[in-house]
Scaffold this active site. Structure first.
Site, mmCIF file in Angstrom:
data_model
loop_
_atom_site.group_PDB
_atom_site.id
_atom_site.type_symbol
_atom_site.label_atom_id
_atom_site.label_comp_id
_atom_site.label_asym_id
_atom_site.label_seq_id
_atom_site.Cartn_x
_atom_site.Cartn_y
_atom_site.Cartn_z
ATOM 1 N N ASP A 202 -11.426 2.777 3.944
ATOM 2 C CA ASP A 202 -11.839 1.371 3.859
ATOM 3 C C ASP A 202 -13.366 1.249 3.820
ATOM 4 O OD1 ASP A 202 -10.046 -0.658 3.524
ATOM 5 O OD2 ASP A 202 -9.514 -0.840 5.654
ATOM 6 N N LYS B 66 0.841 -1.203 0.000
ATOM 7 C CA LYS B 66 0.000 0.000 0.000
ATOM 8 C C LYS B 66 0.872 1.247 0.000
ATOM 9 C CE LYS B 66 -3.904 -2.316 2.123
ATOM 10 N NZ LYS B 66 -4.524 -2.818 3.359
ATOM 11 N N GLN C 151 -4.963 -1.462 9.466
ATOM 12 C CA GLN C 151 -4.848 -2.807 8.897
ATOM 13 C C GLN C 151 -5.463 -3.836 9.861
ATOM 14 O OE1 GLN C 151 -3.450 -3.538 5.769
ATOM 15 N NE2 GLN C 151 -4.304 -5.556 6.166
#
Ligand code: NDP
Length: 300
Positions: free
Chosen positions: A121, A54, A98
């Site tokens: 997200d 990422k 994460q």
């Protein structure tokens, strides 16, 4: 019939190019650089690889990348404090924590501490609600990538029968919401669904997100259907040598490709789209935060 293969790697590269062009324009016209903060708690090896990828892709498209790697024993309060700082930081437009988090941390509490406008997200309860009520939301990256591939394949999804296999909060449910928003007739199937093969055979669009290696076989697929395989499963591959593994999806590729009209492979299908959509979401968040027009074709 042999299905067209939907090349997720090439598709993701096109999205990254679009994002990079947009970022370059923002930097020169507005002196504005979209920034993505990624927070990793602990040493999970798979998570470390994701976070590294990422970060690399974020800088490759010209965005600012802020990585926060915290030790496994970080307290929940410390993590929440960091999120409060990132929420207030004007250089940070997207925040991603994460998952999975260590067991002593309440993941729901943490996700819901992120400013919904920076929740790239799309897991914050506000974004879930906005998506479900058809309002402007941050949309979870994997289903967004699937939607982009489906819109690219079909001029109009309206009226199509879509079956989503799986009802998780990160893939199945938001995928179903997005398809509903594009006026598909949506069925969500799960582990308690009766005669799941028969349900799948009615699908013009079949999205498989169950985490069961090669569960969907060709006889579950309607001739000509578009099959999107979200699954990533690591299975033993003794033919490659002792102890070797390979990745397969939730769909048995060969038998399904013989029936479907189009299909995503694993690897090289949905997987690469997820990070590309994370970058697209970060750009969208930055545009929204600064009252700039949203990038076309990169949002739901
Ligand atoms: P979850 O385990 O959270 O959810 C799986 C879903 O599948 C559940 O709703 C479950 O039903 C359903 N299910 C399980 N077994 C069956 C069955 N035999 N018949 C019908 N339904 C079944 O998984 P995720 O949604 O997180 O992920 C799904 C897959 O997608 C995994 O392989 C994962 O690795 C992959 N993935 C890939 C991503 C990418 O970037 N390409 C991103 C995220 C995930 P029930 O609710 O009844 O238990």
């Amino acid at each position: 019939m042999t299905a067209d293969i939907i090349d997720g790697k090439a598709f993701a590269a096109r999205i990254r190019d679009k994002v990079a062009e947009h970022v370059a324009r923002m930097r020169s016209a507005h002196d504005l650089t979209p920034g993505l903060a990624v927070v990793l708690v602990g040493e999970d090896p798979a998570s470390q690889v994701y976070v590294r990828n990422k970060g690399t892709q974020t800088t490759e498209v010209g965005m600012a990348s802020f990585e926060h790697r915290l030790p496994e024993d970080t307290s929940q309060a410390e993590l929440l404090n960091l999120l409060d700082r990132l929420n207030d930081d004007t250089e940070v437009h997207g925040i991603l924590v994460q998952l999975p988090l260590p067991s002593h941390i309440d993941a729901d509490l943490v996700i819901n501490r992120i400013n919904p406008a920076k929740d790239v997200d799309g897991f914050h309860i506000s974004n879930v609600g906005l998506l479900a009520t058809g309002q402007k939301a941050m949309v979870p990256c994997t289903p967004l990538g699937c939607l982009m591939m489906l819109r690219d394949r079909h001029d109009n999804l309206s009226g199509m029968n879509a079956v989503v296999l799986g009802r998780s909060n990160i893939v199945g449910k938001p995928m179903a919401q997005l398809l509903l928003r594009d006026s598909c007739t949506v069925t969500i199937a799960h582990s308690r669904t009766r005669d799941v093969a028969e349900v799948c055979r009615r699908a013009d669009i079949l999205v498989a997100a169950v985490g069961r290696p090669e569960m969907v076989t060709g006889d579950w697929v309607k001739p000509g259907a578009t099959v999107i395989d979200v699954g990533i499963n690591r299975i033993p591959a003794p033919e490659r040598g002792a102890g070797k593994h390979r990745l397969v999806g939730d769909v048995h590729f060969e038998s399904s490709a013989a029936v479907a009209g189009a299909i995503t492979p694993v690897p090289g299908g949905v997987g690469p789209m997820t990070i590309a959509c994370l970058l697209a979401n970060t750009l969208t968040a930055c545009c929204r935060a600064n009252g700039l027009p949203e990038p076309e074709g990169l949002t739901a």
